[in-house]
Design a protein around this motif. Structure first.
Motif, PDB file in Angstrom:
ATOM      1  N   ASP A 297       0.814  -1.210   0.000  1.00 24.97           N
ATOM      2  CA  ASP A 297       0.000   0.000   0.000  1.00 24.97           C
ATOM      3  C   ASP A 297       0.850   1.263   0.000  1.00 24.97           C
ATOM      4  OD1 ASP A 297      -2.290  -1.438  -0.085  1.00 24.97           O
ATOM      5  OD2 ASP A 297      -2.912  -1.061   1.976  1.00 24.97           O
ATOM      6  N   ALA A 298       1.960   1.242   0.726  1.00 20.83           N
ATOM      7  CA  ALA A 298       2.808   2.430   0.789  1.00 20.83           C
ATOM      8  C   ALA A 298       3.294   2.820  -0.605  1.00 20.83           C
ATOM      9  CB  ALA A 298       3.991   2.188   1.721  1.00 20.83           C
ATOM     10  N   ALA A 299       3.675   1.821  -1.402  1.00 21.34           N
ATOM     11  CA  ALA A 299       4.137   2.095  -2.761  1.00 21.34           C
ATOM     12  C   ALA A 299       3.001   2.636  -3.624  1.00 21.34           C
ATOM     13  CB  ALA A 299       4.712   0.824  -3.382  1.00 21.34           C
ATOM     14  N   LEU A 300       1.819   2.061  -3.475  1.00 19.34           N
ATOM     15  CA  LEU A 300       0.675   2.523  -4.258  1.00 19.34           C
ATOM     16  C   LEU A 300       0.269   3.939  -3.857  1.00 19.34           C
ATOM     17  CD1 LEU A 300      -1.483  -0.735  -4.299  1.00 19.34           C
ATOM     18  CD2 LEU A 300      -0.240   0.278  -6.220  1.00 19.34           C
ATOM     19  N   VAL A 301       0.315   4.231  -2.569  1.00 19.24           N
ATOM     20  CA  VAL A 301      -0.013   5.582  -2.112  1.00 19.24           C
ATOM     21  C   VAL A 301       0.977   6.585  -2.690  1.00 19.24           C
ATOM     22  CG1 VAL A 301      -0.057   7.093  -0.087  1.00 19.24           C
ATOM     23  CG2 VAL A 301      -1.218   4.884  -0.012  1.00 19.24           C
ATOM     24  N   ALA A 302       2.257   6.227  -2.701  1.00 15.79           N
ATOM     25  CA  ALA A 302       3.273   7.121  -3.263  1.00 15.79           C
ATOM     26  C   ALA A 302       2.996   7.396  -4.735  1.00 15.79           C
ATOM     27  CB  ALA A 302       4.663   6.508  -3.088  1.00 15.79           C
ATOM     28  N   ARG A 303       2.628   6.372  -5.470  1.00 19.52           N
ATOM     29  CA  ARG A 303       2.318   6.553  -6.892  1.00 19.52           C
ATOM     30  C   ARG A 303       1.077   7.420  -7.074  1.00 19.52           C
ATOM     31  NH1 ARG A 303       5.106   3.256 -10.523  1.00 19.52           N
ATOM     32  NH2 ARG A 303       3.627   4.034 -12.063  1.00 19.52           N
ATOM     33  N   ALA A 304       0.059   7.167  -6.251  1.00 19.89           N
ATOM     34  CA  ALA A 304      -1.182   7.937  -6.379  1.00 19.89           C
ATOM     35  C   ALA A 304      -0.948   9.411  -6.076  1.00 19.89           C
ATOM     36  CB  ALA A 304      -2.247   7.359  -5.446  1.00 19.89           C
ATOM     37  N   ILE A 305      -0.155   9.696  -5.051  1.00 17.41           N
ATOM     38  CA  ILE A 305       0.153  11.086  -4.717  1.00 17.41           C
ATOM     39  C   ILE A 305       0.888  11.756  -5.867  1.00 17.41           C
ATOM     40  CG2 ILE A 305       1.567  12.555  -3.213  1.00 17.41           C
ATOM     41  CD1 ILE A 305       0.888  10.671  -0.913  1.00 17.41           C
ATOM     42  N   ALA A 306       1.720  10.969  -6.562  1.00 14.41           N
ATOM     43  CA  ALA A 306       2.484  11.509  -7.691  1.00 14.41           C
ATOM     44  C   ALA A 306       1.637  11.658  -8.950  1.00 14.41           C
ATOM     45  CB  ALA A 306       3.685  10.607  -7.977  1.00 14.41           C
ATOM     46  N   GLY A 307       0.365  11.241  -8.879  1.00 16.57           N
ATOM     47  CA  GLY A 307      -0.532  11.447 -10.009  1.00 16.57           C
ATOM     48  C   GLY A 307      -0.838  10.223 -10.837  1.00 16.57           C
ATOM     49  N   ASP A 308      -0.425   9.053 -10.386  1.00 15.12           N
ATOM     50  CA  ASP A 308      -0.680   7.820 -11.126  1.00 15.12           C
ATOM     51  C   ASP A 308      -2.098   7.328 -10.831  1.00 15.12           C
ATOM     52  OD1 ASP A 308      -0.805   5.283 -12.191  1.00 15.12           O
ATOM     53  OD2 ASP A 308       1.218   4.720 -11.570  1.00 15.12           O
ATOM     54  N   ARG A 309      -3.002   7.479 -11.786  1.00 15.28           N
ATOM     55  CA  ARG A 309      -4.396   7.085 -11.582  1.00 15.28           C
ATOM     56  C   ARG A 309      -4.526   5.578 -11.397  1.00 15.28           C
ATOM     57  NH1 ARG A 309      -8.357   9.683 -15.876  1.00 15.28           N
ATOM     58  NH2 ARG A 309      -9.796   8.547 -14.508  1.00 15.28           N
ATOM     59  N   TRP A 310      -3.652   4.820 -12.062  1.00 18.20           N
ATOM     60  CA  TRP A 310      -3.693   3.361 -11.909  1.00 18.20           C
ATOM     61  C   TRP A 310      -3.504   2.974 -10.452  1.00 18.20           C
ATOM     62  CZ3 TRP A 310      -0.065   0.161  -9.781  1.00 18.20           C
ATOM     63  CH2 TRP A 310      -0.301  -1.217  -9.911  1.00 18.20           C
ATOM     64  N   ALA A 311      -2.633   3.674  -9.737  1.00 20.34           N
ATOM     65  CA  ALA A 311      -2.370   3.339  -8.338  1.00 20.34           C
ATOM     66  C   ALA A 311      -3.616   3.546  -7.486  1.00 20.34           C
ATOM     67  CB  ALA A 311      -1.214   4.181  -7.805  1.00 20.34           C
ATOM     68  N   GLY A 312      -4.354   4.629  -7.754  1.00 20.61           N
ATOM     69  CA  GLY A 312      -5.591   4.859  -7.018  1.00 20.61           C
ATOM     70  C   GLY A 312      -6.604   3.759  -7.273  1.00 20.61           C
ATOM     71  N   GLU A 313      -6.696   3.326  -8.530  1.00 24.61           N
ATOM     72  CA  GLU A 313      -7.611   2.234  -8.863  1.00 24.61           C
ATOM     73  C   GLU A 313      -7.175   0.934  -8.193  1.00 24.61           C
ATOM     74  OE1 GLU A 313      -7.510   2.176 -13.069  1.00 24.61           O
ATOM     75  OE2 GLU A 313      -8.559   4.094 -13.314  1.00 24.61           O
ATOM     76  N   ALA A 314      -5.857   0.732  -8.118  1.00 26.40           N
ATOM     77  CA  ALA A 314      -5.340  -0.478  -7.475  1.00 26.40           C
ATOM     78  C   ALA A 314      -5.664  -0.484  -5.985  1.00 26.40           C
ATOM     79  CB  ALA A 314      -3.832  -0.579  -7.692  1.00 26.40           C
ATOM     80  N   LEU A 315      -5.568   0.669  -5.339  1.00 26.80           N
ATOM     81  CA  LEU A 315      -5.920   0.764  -3.923  1.00 26.80           C
ATOM     82  C   LEU A 315      -7.398   0.445  -3.724  1.00 26.80           C
ATOM     83  CD1 LEU A 315      -3.917   3.961  -2.949  1.00 26.80           C
ATOM     84  CD2 LEU A 315      -3.580   1.680  -1.978  1.00 26.80           C
ATOM     85  N   TYR A 316      -8.224   0.927  -4.637  1.00 28.71           N
ATOM     86  CA  TYR A 316      -9.656   0.630  -4.541  1.00 28.71           C
ATOM     87  C   TYR A 316      -9.905  -0.865  -4.696  1.00 28.71           C
ATOM     88  CZ  TYR A 316     -14.575   0.264  -5.678  1.00 28.71           C
ATOM     89  OH  TYR A 316     -15.891  -0.115  -5.687  1.00 28.71           O
ATOM     90  N   ARG A 317      -9.331  -1.469  -5.722  1.00 30.53           N
ATOM     91  CA  ARG A 317      -9.554  -2.900  -5.955  1.00 30.53           C
ATOM     92  C   ARG A 317      -9.055  -3.737  -4.779  1.00 30.53           C
ATOM     93  NH1 ARG A 317      -7.716  -1.520 -11.164  1.00 30.53           N
ATOM     94  NH2 ARG A 317      -5.661  -2.389 -10.688  1.00 30.53           N
ATOM     95  N   ARG A 318      -7.967  -3.309  -4.181  1.00 30.39           N
ATOM     96  CA  ARG A 318      -7.373  -4.079  -3.085  1.00 30.39           C
ATOM     97  C   ARG A 318      -8.233  -4.033  -1.826  1.00 30.39           C
ATOM     98  NH1 ARG A 318      -1.068  -3.444  -1.629  1.00 30.39           N
ATOM     99  NH2 ARG A 318      -0.975  -4.597  -3.587  1.00 30.39           N
ATOM    100  N   HIS A 319      -8.894  -2.911  -1.560  1.00 31.43           N
ATOM    101  CA  HIS A 319      -9.565  -2.732  -0.270  1.00 31.43           C
ATOM    102  C   HIS A 319     -11.084  -2.573  -0.353  1.00 31.43           C
ATOM    103  CE1 HIS A 319      -5.748  -2.459   1.803  1.00 31.43           C
ATOM    104  NE2 HIS A 319      -5.332  -1.601   0.895  1.00 31.43           N
ATOM    105  N   ALA A 320     -11.640  -2.556  -1.543  1.00 27.76           N
ATOM    106  CA  ALA A 320     -13.078  -2.295  -1.682  1.00 27.76           C
ATOM    107  C   ALA A 320     -13.925  -3.313  -0.928  1.00 27.76           C
ATOM    108  CB  ALA A 320     -13.470  -2.273  -3.155  1.00 27.76           C
ATOM    109  N   GLN A 321     -13.599  -4.592  -1.030  1.00 31.28           N
ATOM    110  CA  GLN A 321     -14.430  -5.613  -0.389  1.00 31.28           C
ATOM    111  C   GLN A 321     -14.455  -5.462   1.128  1.00 31.28           C
ATOM    112  OE1 GLN A 321     -16.583  -7.770  -1.731  1.00 31.28           O
ATOM    113  NE2 GLN A 321     -16.094  -6.717  -3.641  1.00 31.28           N
ATOM    114  N   ASP A 322     -13.317  -5.118   1.718  1.00 30.47           N
ATOM    115  CA  ASP A 322     -13.276  -4.925   3.172  1.00 30.47           C
ATOM    116  C   ASP A 322     -14.124  -3.728   3.586  1.00 30.47           C
ATOM    117  OD1 ASP A 322     -11.606  -7.093   3.533  1.00 30.47           O
ATOM    118  OD2 ASP A 322      -9.772  -5.897   3.469  1.00 30.47           O
ATOM    119  N   VAL A 323     -14.057  -2.662   2.802  1.00 31.02           N
ATOM    120  CA  VAL A 323     -14.830  -1.459   3.128  1.00 31.02           C
ATOM    121  C   VAL A 323     -16.321  -1.722   2.918  1.00 31.02           C
ATOM    122  CG1 VAL A 323     -15.207   0.973   2.552  1.00 31.02           C
ATOM    123  CG2 VAL A 323     -12.887   0.042   2.587  1.00 31.02           C
ATOM    124  N   ILE A 324     -16.660  -2.463   1.872  1.00 33.15           N
ATOM    125  CA  ILE A 324     -18.059  -2.833   1.641  1.00 33.15           C
ATOM    126  C   ILE A 324     -18.588  -3.644   2.819  1.00 33.15           C
ATOM    127  CG2 ILE A 324     -19.571  -4.304   0.240  1.00 33.15           C
ATOM    128  CD1 ILE A 324     -17.856  -3.465  -2.192  1.00 33.15           C
TER     129      ILE A 324
END
Length: 214
Positions: free
Chosen positions: A31-58
């Motif tokens: 997650d730390a790597a994905l957050v770093a990418r998302a902060i840098a503007g990588d939209r794929w990283a934000g989508e990856a964070l969603y896919r990784r954690h969506a079921q738990d949040v649901i």
């Protein structure tokens, strides 16, 4: 031959007006790597964070709210809020727990509003999903009946007690995370959980004594 030169540091390049690009972690990773990418503007990283954690949040939103339409809204709002506020996340590796706390806080607001509408006679009374419906196939009929009774009791409790008890007793959240999610002190959260425990034990015991069905 080309004249050799010593590579300049990022500070020197900034002083010279050159663009400085911070290296990004490779795709995948934690997650730390994905957050770093998302902060840098990588939209794929934000989508990856969603896919990784969506079921738990649901799952958390469903346990707290029960109503499917509201769950969808809370999950979407939680991820939008989280992804817009990534720069404020102190521990990027804890993104999953963080977005779940955001969802719990949003669910709390909806439950409190639902309670107000109910008192005013304006709540639509949509059917809620109960714990027995969310249980795994291996849960027996007696356990399902008890889960149904607990769900019914929780729906009658104040929103704060319902959330604190569910996050602690069902999801196993640390008390500190529950306190952060609902904006209360540790002592207050503990008090709400104990009160809910006592209410559930008293009511279920009385229900069993009467032979009531869920």
């Amino acid at each position: 031959m080309r004249a050799s030169h010593t590579p300049r540091s990022p500070t020197e390049r900034r002083a010279a007006g050159d663009a400085v690009v911070t290296p990004l972690p490779a795709r995948g990773g934690d997650d730390a790597a994905l957050v770093a990418r998302a902060i840098a503007g990588d939209r794929w990283a934000g989508e990856a964070l969603y896919r990784r954690h969506a079921q738990d949040v649901i799952r958390v939103a469903t346990l707290l709210l029960g109503r499917t339409a509201e769950v969808d809204d809370v999950v979407q709002d939680a991820f939008v809020k989280a992804l817009r506020s990534l720069a404020t996340l102190r521990d990027p590796a804890s993104f999953g727990a963080w977005v779940a706390r955001i969802a719990a806080n949003l669910a709390r607001s909806r439950l409190r509003r639902r309670g107000l509408l109910k008192r005013l006679g304006l709540d639509r009374g949509d059917e809620e999903v109960s714990f027995d419906q969310l249980a795994s196939d291996g849960v027996g009929p007696e356990e399902r009946a008890e889960l149904a009774r607990i769900s019914k009791l929780l729906r009658e409790m104040p929103a704060d007690a319902r959330i604190a008890w569910t996050l602690r007793r069902v999801e196993g959240w640390p008390l500190q995370e529950i306190a952060e999610a609902v904006g209360a002190s540790l002592a207050t959260v503990k008090r709400r959980i104990v009160a809910a425990d006592e209410e559930i034990q008293a009511r279920i015991g009385a229900s069993i004594a009467r032979g009531d069905e869920a």
